[in-house]
Design a protein around this motif. Structure first.
Motif, PDB file in Angstrom:
ATOM      1  N   THR A 134       0.840  -1.192   0.000  1.00 40.18           N
ATOM      2  CA  THR A 134       0.000   0.000   0.000  1.00 40.18           C
ATOM      3  C   THR A 134       0.880   1.250   0.000  1.00 40.18           C
ATOM      4  OG1 THR A 134      -0.052   0.152   2.414  1.00 40.18           O
ATOM      5  CG2 THR A 134      -1.705  -1.253   1.361  1.00 40.18           C
ATOM      6  N   PRO A 135       0.338   2.400  -0.376  1.00 37.01           N
ATOM      7  CA  PRO A 135       1.111   3.643  -0.295  1.00 37.01           C
ATOM      8  C   PRO A 135       1.668   3.886   1.104  1.00 37.01           C
ATOM      9  CG  PRO A 135      -0.865   3.985  -1.599  1.00 37.01           C
ATOM     10  CD  PRO A 135      -0.966   2.608  -1.026  1.00 37.01           C
ATOM     11  N   ALA A 136       0.896   3.524   2.122  1.00 37.94           N
ATOM     12  CA  ALA A 136       1.368   3.713   3.503  1.00 37.94           C
ATOM     13  C   ALA A 136       2.588   2.845   3.782  1.00 37.94           C
ATOM     14  CB  ALA A 136       0.252   3.380   4.479  1.00 37.94           C
ATOM     15  N   ASP A 137       2.559   1.608   3.275  1.00 39.40           N
ATOM     16  CA  ASP A 137       3.711   0.700   3.452  1.00 39.40           C
ATOM     17  C   ASP A 137       4.954   1.282   2.792  1.00 39.40           C
ATOM     18  OD1 ASP A 137       2.183  -1.129   4.848  1.00 39.40           O
ATOM     19  OD2 ASP A 137       1.641  -2.265   3.044  1.00 39.40           O
ATOM     20  N   LYS A 138       4.779   1.847   1.603  1.00 36.27           N
ATOM     21  CA  LYS A 138       5.919   2.391   0.863  1.00 36.27           C
ATOM     22  C   LYS A 138       6.471   3.639   1.547  1.00 36.27           C
ATOM     23  CE  LYS A 138       4.491   0.482  -3.585  1.00 36.27           C
ATOM     24  NZ  LYS A 138       4.206   0.717  -5.015  1.00 36.27           N
ATOM     25  N   LEU A 139       5.588   4.485   2.049  1.00 35.01           N
ATOM     26  CA  LEU A 139       6.048   5.679   2.761  1.00 35.01           C
ATOM     27  C   LEU A 139       6.812   5.316   4.034  1.00 35.01           C
ATOM     28  CD1 LEU A 139       2.985   8.091   2.407  1.00 35.01           C
ATOM     29  CD2 LEU A 139       5.303   8.439   1.494  1.00 35.01           C
ATOM     30  N   LYS A 140       6.401   4.235   4.649  1.00 34.57           N
ATOM     31  CA  LYS A 140       7.023   3.814   5.903  1.00 34.57           C
ATOM     32  C   LYS A 140       8.488   3.445   5.712  1.00 34.57           C
ATOM     33  CE  LYS A 140       6.341   0.571   9.745  1.00 34.57           C
ATOM     34  NZ  LYS A 140       5.481  -0.540  10.270  1.00 34.57           N
ATOM     35  N   VAL A 141       8.821   2.769   4.575  1.00 37.10           N
ATOM     36  CA  VAL A 141      10.200   2.316   4.362  1.00 37.10           C
ATOM     37  C   VAL A 141      11.034   3.337   3.592  1.00 37.10           C
ATOM     38  CG1 VAL A 141       9.483  -0.088   4.382  1.00 37.10           C
ATOM     39  CG2 VAL A 141       9.665   1.111   2.200  1.00 37.10           C
ATOM     40  N   LEU A 142      10.389   4.391   3.074  1.00 35.99           N
ATOM     41  CA  LEU A 142      11.097   5.344   2.224  1.00 35.99           C
ATOM     42  C   LEU A 142      12.316   5.987   2.887  1.00 35.99           C
ATOM     43  CD1 LEU A 142      11.121   6.540  -0.574  1.00 35.99           C
ATOM     44  CD2 LEU A 142       9.597   8.357   0.232  1.00 35.99           C
ATOM     45  N   PRO A 143      12.243   6.426   4.134  1.00 34.36           N
ATOM     46  CA  PRO A 143      13.440   7.016   4.763  1.00 34.36           C
ATOM     47  C   PRO A 143      14.615   6.043   4.836  1.00 34.36           C
ATOM     48  CG  PRO A 143      11.476   7.584   6.000  1.00 34.36           C
ATOM     49  CD  PRO A 143      11.055   6.551   5.005  1.00 34.36           C
ATOM     50  N   LYS A 144      14.330   4.808   5.173  1.00 29.67           N
ATOM     51  CA  LYS A 144      15.388   3.797   5.263  1.00 29.67           C
ATOM     52  C   LYS A 144      16.023   3.552   3.892  1.00 29.67           C
ATOM     53  CE  LYS A 144      15.957  -1.184   5.995  1.00 29.67           C
ATOM     54  NZ  LYS A 144      15.245  -2.445   6.304  1.00 29.67           N
ATOM     55  N   VAL A 145      15.180   3.461   2.867  1.00 32.78           N
ATOM     56  CA  VAL A 145      15.684   3.231   1.513  1.00 32.78           C
ATOM     57  C   VAL A 145      16.519   4.410   1.050  1.00 32.78           C
ATOM     58  CG1 VAL A 145      14.999   2.918  -0.892  1.00 32.78           C
ATOM     59  CG2 VAL A 145      13.760   1.715   0.921  1.00 32.78           C
ATOM     60  N   ALA A 146      16.026   5.618   1.286  1.00 30.81           N
ATOM     61  CA  ALA A 146      16.755   6.814   0.860  1.00 30.81           C
ATOM     62  C   ALA A 146      18.106   6.922   1.555  1.00 30.81           C
ATOM     63  CB  ALA A 146      15.916   8.051   1.140  1.00 30.81           C
ATOM     64  N   ALA A 147      18.146   6.601   2.834  1.00 28.43           N
ATOM     65  CA  ALA A 147      19.405   6.682   3.583  1.00 28.43           C
ATOM     66  C   ALA A 147      20.424   5.671   3.054  1.00 28.43           C
ATOM     67  CB  ALA A 147      19.141   6.438   5.068  1.00 28.43           C
ATOM     68  N   PHE A 148      19.956   4.474   2.751  1.00 31.36           N
ATOM     69  CA  PHE A 148      20.880   3.432   2.261  1.00 31.36           C
ATOM     70  C   PHE A 148      21.493   3.845   0.928  1.00 31.36           C
ATOM     71  CE2 PHE A 148      21.668  -0.228  -0.466  1.00 31.36           C
ATOM     72  CZ  PHE A 148      22.522  -0.972   0.318  1.00 31.36           C
ATOM     73  N   TYR A 149      20.646   4.248  -0.019  1.00 34.83           N
ATOM     74  CA  TYR A 149      21.168   4.549  -1.355  1.00 34.83           C
ATOM     75  C   TYR A 149      21.928   5.876  -1.410  1.00 34.83           C
ATOM     76  CZ  TYR A 149      18.746   0.484  -3.118  1.00 34.83           C
ATOM     77  OH  TYR A 149      18.340  -0.806  -3.335  1.00 34.83           O
ATOM     78  N   ALA A 150      21.612   6.783  -0.536  1.00 33.67           N
ATOM     79  CA  ALA A 150      22.361   8.041  -0.486  1.00 33.67           C
ATOM     80  C   ALA A 150      23.810   7.802  -0.059  1.00 33.67           C
ATOM     81  CB  ALA A 150      21.689   9.021   0.481  1.00 33.67           C
ATOM     82  N   ALA A 151      24.003   6.778   0.781  1.00 31.56           N
ATOM     83  CA  ALA A 151      25.359   6.452   1.232  1.00 31.56           C
ATOM     84  C   ALA A 151      26.075   5.513   0.260  1.00 31.56           C
ATOM     85  CB  ALA A 151      25.291   5.807   2.611  1.00 31.56           C
TER      86      ALA A 151
END
Length: 579
Positions: free
Chosen positions: A413-430
């Motif tokens: 769901t969109p809520a599920d995706k928003l929930k993991v978005l910060p973690k995903v962004a932090a991983f790929y930014a590094a």
């Protein structure tokens, strides 16, 4: 993930062979040369009883079994050399011995069995009891989760096994067999050692093949076969793990077989290219043939390097050999097939002609035709090339799926995706910027001398590969799992880089011991590997995948039937009955 770990393979590992093994190897080679008539075995399609008896006497069915259980106690690396030697001489015998030692009773019982099971079954195998491994079924190949054979638990704790197994190497002559079966109630898969003289076991059919003519391979039926509880290997429901671990290590014998065959093919090609004269000089001096000889030599050296490395790594306590074994199996079987094809091309009609026919005309009976027939199965045995690619591709994207799987999941769901978005962004930014801005180190790996540029290339290519996989995930998202051509190319790149690094590391070790020829072999191999890697990188984004997929599906749907039969009735079409 873009990091090249040369330190994992350098210095190149090597466990010295014991004097006992060297003596055994020499004895085994003498036995093959003096007692094994491969032309006869191929023609008659069966193992001579005297050859089987001698193999048992020599302990060939206990090569890796520890001495405390009556075996030879050889290491995986030493065992690999025996497999290569056997395959160089006779493919059917190599399959008999390796199927028993690598995936038959000795391997799973040694890894997962109780001490009582080891005392009972390993000692019997070491004494010559031939065994087999039964996983494949008529409707179950590379997907063991669909296993249909059942093991029904009885009130006294024993089991009753019912089902059919197909293409079981050694199955028609085995005394013992490891059988994978599903608990009828819990649906869990377990592994059992089954006595093949038990009531209810029937050899339904002995299969015959294009090559490996003596292979004792067949379809085995189990009907309410009683198996005592003490014969279950490992815990209840551990069968799938036992099968996968057994196959991981078992796959290491297949690249050794490819290596043995390729070694022999190189010798056959070199001798013929020196003696066959065309246009006033040996054919080997013509550029077209000299290139083939070059490729045979470099492939043999690279195959040795990766097979040796995989064996050494498998001997390390707790090392997960899955990817190295899959690479060894896939890379060696593919290159081995090319090697036999090129050898046949070098010898022309003399390559296509059988040994018996060559001997009948008074020529040297080189077994190229037999090796070609025997070796084609190597791209299918122990997991087909396609399955190996899929397995390695899954491992390649595993970290990405762990990090960003929710974003790719169409059911999320969109809520599920928003929930993991910060973690995903932090991983790929590094992680992602490092793949573009690696350290500029023009003098890195300087201790490798002439071979250093190849390692620097591999380091850059590893980062480029990681970027490409990531870009593929972004582009295709959840559809990536169906983009097999894309995934297969990334696996090809990864395998080429891995073998390149191992080959360079081994050549450097040999150079330091005074063998400069190894550097020449590794250098030319690396040049060829780099060319192939660049081709695969290009094809990741410039290809005809969609057009070919569409056409393939159209063929599947029957849109081009006019190309098929040319007036010949297809075998599946029965003639109409008369009225």
């Amino acid at each position: 993930m873009g990091t090249l770990r040369v330190d994992w393979v350098h210095p190149f590992p090597h466990t010295p062979y014991t004097a006992e093994f060297k003596a055994y190897y020499a004895q085994f080679e003498q036995f093959l040369r003096e007692r094994v008539d491969s032309v006869r075995i191929d023609a008659e399609g069966k193992y001579p009883p005297e050859v089987i008896a001698e193999l048992k006497r020599m302990g060939a069915f206990g090569l890796k079994i520890p001495k405390k259980y009556g075996g030879c106690g050889f290491t995986q690396a030493e065992y690999g050399e025996i497999c290569a030697l056997l395959a160089a001489w006779d493919g059917s015998l190599a399959a008999l011995v390796s199927a028993h030692n690598s995936i038959g009773v000795p391997q799973p019982v040694y890894l997962f069995g109780t001490e009582e099971q080891k005392q009972e079954f390993l000692t019997r195998c070491a004494a010559g009891a031939i065994s087999a491994f039964a996983l494949t079924e008529p409707d179950v190949g590379s997907d063991p989760a669909r296993l249909a054979t059942t093991a029904t638990r009885q009130a006294d704790g024993s089991y009753r096994i019912t089902g059919e197994k197909l293409w079981i190497t050694n199955g028609t002559i085995a005394e013992l067999m490891v059988v994978m079966a599903r608990d009828a109630e819990t649906n869990k898969i377990s592994a059992f050692v089954v006595e093949m003289d038990s009531p209810g076991i029937e050899v339904v059919y002995r299969c015959r093949f294009m090559g490996l003519k003596a292979l004792e391979n067949g379809q085995i039926r189990f009907t309410d076969v009683a198996v005592p509880a003490k014969n279950r290997i490992g815990a209840d429901g551990q069968g799938l793990k036992i099968a996968l671990v057994t196959l991981n290590t078992g796959r290491l014998s297949l690249p050794e077989a490819c290596l043995g065959g390729t070694r022999r093919l190189l010798g056959i090609s070199r001798r013929y290219s020196n003696t066959r004269v065309q246009w006033g000089q040996p054919v080997g001096k013509h550029e077209a043939i000299s290139h083939k000889l070059s490729d045979l030599a470099t492939v043999t050296f690279a195959m040795e390097s990766w097979a040796n490395l995989a064996n050494e790594l498998s001997m390390r306590e707790g090392y997960d050999i899955r990817l190295e074994a899959a690479t060894a199996k896939e890379w060696a079987s593919t290159r081995g097939w090319t090697a036999v094809d090129e050898t046949m091309q070098i010898r022309g009609g003399r390559g296509y002609e059988t040994e018996a026919s060559l001997a009948g005309r008074g020529e040297v009976p080189e077994p190229v035709e037999r090796i070609l027939r025997d070796s084609r199965i190597n791209r299918i045995f122990e997991g087909s090339s396609e399955i190996m690619h899929l397995f390695m591709a899954r491992e390649m994207v595993d970290v990405h799926l762990q990090v960003s799987g929710a974003l790719l999941d169409p059911k999320a769901t969109p809520a599920d995706k928003l929930k993991v978005l910060p973690k995903v962004a932090a991983f790929y930014a590094a992680w992602y910027p490092k793949l573009w801005f690696g350290l500029f180190t023009p003098f890195r790996y300087g201790e490798f001398g002439k071979l250093a540029p190849h390692l620097r290339y591999a380091e850059r290519a590893a980062r480029r590969l990681a970027r490409s996989v990531f870009h593929g995930m972004v582009r295709y998202q959840a559809k990536l799992e169906r983009k097999q051509a894309f995934l297969f190319r990334t696996v090809d790149i990864a395998m080429e880089l891995a073998v390149l690094v191992a080959t360079v590391s081994r050549a450097d070790k040999l150079r330091k011991s005074g063998d400069e020829s190894a550097v020449v072999l590794a250098d030319v191999h690396a040049r060829n590997a780099r060319r192939l890697v660049e081709q695969r990188f290009h094809e990741l984004w410039a290809n005809d995948d969609d057009a070919r997929t569409a056409l393939g599906r159209a063929v599947l749907a029957g849109e081009h039937l006019g190309l098929e039969d040319a007036g010949i009735v297809a075998p599946a079409v029965a003639p109409a009955a008369e009225a």
